[in-house]
Structures are given as C-alpha cells and as structure tokens.
Scaffold this active site. Structure first.
Site, mmCIF file in Angstrom:
data_model
loop_
_atom_site.group_PDB
_atom_site.id
_atom_site.type_symbol
_atom_site.label_atom_id
_atom_site.label_comp_id
_atom_site.label_asym_id
_atom_site.label_seq_id
_atom_site.Cartn_x
_atom_site.Cartn_y
_atom_site.Cartn_z
ATOM 1 N N SER A 236 -11.651 10.182 2.945
ATOM 2 C CA SER A 236 -11.092 9.242 1.981
ATOM 3 C C SER A 236 -9.630 9.568 1.699
ATOM 4 C CB SER A 236 -11.922 9.251 0.698
ATOM 5 O OG SER A 236 -11.208 9.904 -0.335
ATOM 6 N N LYS A 237 -8.909 8.493 1.485
ATOM 7 C CA LYS A 237 -7.472 8.576 1.275
ATOM 8 C C LYS A 237 -7.158 9.443 0.051
ATOM 9 C CE LYS A 237 -4.046 5.016 0.270
ATOM 10 N NZ LYS A 237 -3.814 3.569 0.272
#
Ligand code: GLU
Length: 481
Positions: A236-237
């Site tokens: 995830s970013k």
C-alpha cells in the site's frame, strides 16, 4: 490476429511497482508476439487529471525500459467520454440495460431481514423507467448460466451469472462508469489480451458480458498476482515503499529493477534469477506465472542491485553515479558539496573501490564526501570518534601526523606501513591504529579502504584534518603527564 495489449494506469501521482510489473509483462508479451503495446491513461477522475502525473507515468516507463515513442499512445480515456456514453445508450436501446432510480437506502430497506445478499435486487428491471434526472443505467445480467473467463495465469475462472448483480454502467448525468469506459476503450483500441493485476478479476465477468453485449469477442485475460509485503499484506502506498520513483532516486539500476519485477511470480529456467533481459524476453510465459500473491522483497532487490552494480564497467559505474555526485535526483541536488568542490579525477581514483561497496548508487555520496567537502563542513560522527579515540588510542594521532610529515612518498602502501609501525610502537594492531585516523579524516568509522582514501585525498588535506583532530582530542582529554 495481431496481438495488441495495453497498460492502462490511472494517474495517482506515483508509479506503483506493481504497475511497473504489469507494464513490463505487457511489454514482453507484445514483443514476443510481434504485437503492439498501447499506453492509455485512465484519467476520467478529474481530480487525478494532472499533466505532471501523466509525465511521471511516461518517464517512469521510460526509466524501466519502455521508451517513449516505441509504443502507441498515450491515449487519454477522458477524450472518449462521448463514445462511452454512446455505448451505454446502445446497450439501453438493445434492451440490455435499464434505468433505475433506486437509492442505496431503498435497496437496503428491501433486503430481507438478516439477508447476507449484497448488491442490487433488480427492482427496476421491468419498470421501464424513462431516463430521468436521478436514474442510473444498469446492465441486465443473465439470470442463468455461467461466465467463463479465459485467463492465461488462472485457467478458467468461472462465475455463476446468478451471483452477478445488475451493475451500473452509467451515472445519472449520463457519464459511463469505469467498468464500461475501460471496455469501450479496449474495444476501440483493438485490444486482444488484457494483462492486469489480480485486483481486477472480480470486474472481469461483468466486463466480459459488456464485450459480448456490445457485439465483440472478449479478449484473453491474464490476471497477474497481487504484490504483497513481508506480512503478506497488499503493498500500500501509505504503508510500504511502492513508488518506482523512490527506488530510482535511491539508485536502483533500471536493469536490476526490471529483472527483479519480472521475477514476481515467475522464474527463468535453471537455477538463476539474475539474467539478461533477452533471456526474460525469450523465456517469460504468462502461463508459467504463479497466481499466488508475490512477495516484494526489498532486501533481495537490494542484493540484486548490488550485483548489477558490480557487473558494470568502472566507466559505466562512474557515469551511473553522476546524478548523485554532480547532478540532480528527482529534481533536487543531493550532493552536500558545491559543484566547484567536486573533483572528477578524485572520484575516478576511488570509483572501483566504491563500486564493490554499494548496493544502491546513492550510497556512494557518503562514501566519498570526505574527498570533496572542505574541512569545516565535514561532520564527524561523534559516537565513532569516542569509540576510536578511547583508552588513549587518540594519543596515536600526533605520532601518525609526525610520521606522515616525514614521508617522502605519499601512496597507500607507504601510508599503511607507517600507521602500522606507529601503532605497533604503542602496542596497537593495525585495525585499532587506523580507527582514529579514519574518523579524523573521513568523519566515519566505516568506508572505503583507508590508505587508498588518504592517498587520493592528498598530504595537505590529510594532515590538516589530523591536526584538527589532535586539537580536538587534546581539548577533550585531561593532560595526565
Ligand atoms: N486503470 C486501471 C488501474 O489503474 C486499470 C484497469 C485495467 O488494467 O483494466 O487499476
């Protein structure tokens, strides 16, 4: 049939490593089949429609080896809004879609108590509502039968049509939703194979229905595995380092990066992982990609990169380091020295030594900063200094400076034997004897081989740093004799 594949990123401001992996797989597949790679920017979300983000996608592709001008596009999804709306209208006219004015709350209220069934209940299917200000257009999904997806990675995922709700294809304002826009563009662009991340698999039976309802043969699909971190969570970013740009700016080589990315869920034949790109282009098969989640192992990538760095010629290494030493990285200058303080000959003299010691190119800056920073801007690692000079080891610095002053030659071998004998006179082995010299001159306890470093730094600067260190040592050490 000419193979046509596409990479269809939605701009997000960063280029996700998982996206880079999918782009490369599309690229390789196109090359293997003499096909065409198309870049389509899915920019229908106006808030994401920023020119610099698009440029970021193009330059990230470029960096990874998918060069500008060698593919078709970029096309912009936002340019085809009319075609998307027309497809929605076509489906409505053909009786494949109907207008619906239900709100989410209406649907929830109608659900039988305790029902686990989620999704739309088909309430408006036969109401023949006209288009209105608050009507969405829904696709009428078949009640019976199955939708079989032909997927090169996953075989034949099969979906029971009864489980697929009548999904929305156009909003009340007439604009098409992603599912439809994506299909309409794929049809218009003659896409034959859709190679994309596993996350989209739930969309696929719906999209396949749209392909067929619009009168076209669906493409062959390939849903490549989700990329996960060491805890098996989807990258995830917010939590993980996912931006290809971050790896680029840290000094990963594109060749290492693309080799590593292609190994996510796949391996070349034999017992090797580091292989020339040509081998990957020859051997890669979507059919051989393991469908289970692929672990993005940054440590392994780092080790890979070190190997790739060591495989460069010294000249290539010097050139590859240039952005960190003299240029800009991600639009900023990273070197802590001024351009006029940099000496390319000094770097060239230690480059080979540096090359064997870095895993990413940015590490080179700390290895060589002592060569370029003026004395007053070279910071000394305090903990390293304390450790190297304790128990009287600092007393040796003055002896070293005196011995150095008497030398008629200034080369690594002479410097080494000098420190060795000065140390021996105080009962110190070379390792202990060179430690305070290293911290005094380079500011750190670890780095390039010390005597080669001093040879390149030169007599004058070495001596002035030793003198400063002696003063510092004396000021901090009570005189006992
Ligand atoms: N725009 C979609 C995404 O970035 C890609 C959809 C597709 O590849 O079909 O996830």
């Amino acid at each position: 049939m000419t193979v046509r594949v596409r990479f269809a990123p939605s701009p997000t401001g960063i280029f996700h490593v998982g996206g880079a992996r999918s782009a490369l797989q599309n690229w390789v597949f196109a090359r293997q089949h003499g096909g065409q790679f198309v870049l389509r920017i899915e920019d229908t979300d106006a808030s994401r429609n920023r020119p610099e983000w698009v440029e970021g996608i193009i330059s990230a592709l470029d960096w990874i080896g998918i060069k500008r001008g060698t593919y078709e596009g970029p096309y912009f999804q936002s340019a085809y809004a009319e075609a998307h709306a027309a497809a929605a209208e076509q489906l409505y006219q053909a009786g494949r879609a109907y207008y619906c004015d239900c709100t989410r709350e209406d649907v929830a209220l109608r659900a039988p108590a305790g029902s686990q069934v989620r999704g739309y209940d088909g309430y408006c299917r036969d109401r023949n509502l006209p288009k209105g200000e608050k009507t969405a257009l829904r696709f009428r999904t078949p009640d019976e039968g199955e939708t079989v997806v032909v997927d090169l990675v996953r075989g034949r995922p099969t979906f029971d049509n009864a489980t697929i709700e009548d999904f929305v294809i156009a909003r009340a304002d007439g604009s098409a939703v992603f599912l439809l826009a994506n299909v309409v563009d794929d049809i218009a662009m003659g896409i034959t194979h859709v190679i994309r991340a596993e996350e989209h698999l739930p969309n696929t039976p719906k999209q396949q229905m749209l392909w067929e309802a619009l009168g076209h043969t669906p493409p062959v699909w390939a849903h490549v595995p989700v990329v996960v971190n060491e805890k098996r969570q989807k990258l995830s970013k917010r939590r993980d380092k996912v931006a290809l740009e971050a790896y680029r700016d840290e000094g990963y080589l594109p060749a290492a990066m693309r080799n590593y990315l292609m190994l996510l869920g796949w391996a070349p034949r034999g017992d090797r992982e580091i292989v020339p790109w040509e081998v990957i282009e020859t051997e890669f098969r979507l059919e051989d990609v393991n469908p289970s989640p692929a672990f993005f192992d940054e440590k392994k990538l780092r080790a890979f990169n070190g190997e790739y760095i060591r495989a460069l010629s010294t000249e290539e290494f010097i050139e590859a380091c240039a952005p960190w030493l003299t240029g800009e990285v991600g639009g900023v200058r990273v070197a802590p020295w001024q351009p006029e303080e940099y000496d390319p000959a000094a770097f060239a003299a230690v480059a080979e030594l540096a090359q064997t010691r870095v895993s990413v190119l940015s590490e080179v800056v700390n290895l060589v900063d002592f060569l370029f920073l003026p004395d007053d801007r070279l910071s000394i690692d305090e903990a390293a200094w304390e450790k190297a000079t304790k128990d009287g080891a600092g007393d040796l610095l003055a002896d070293v400076a005196d011995a150095f002053a008497a030398l008629s030659t200034w080369d690594a071998e002479t410097l080494k034997s000098t420190v060795e004998s000065v140390g021996a006179a105080r009962g110190l082995k070379l390792g202990k004897a060179q430690a305070p010299v290293r911290v005094a001159v380079t500011g750190r306890s670890v780095g390039l081989p010390l005597f080669e470093s001093l040879a390149v730094l030169g007599r004058e600067r070495t001596q002035s740093r030793l003198r400063a260190a002696i003063d510092r040592y004396r000021a901090a050490t009570p005189v006992t004799h």
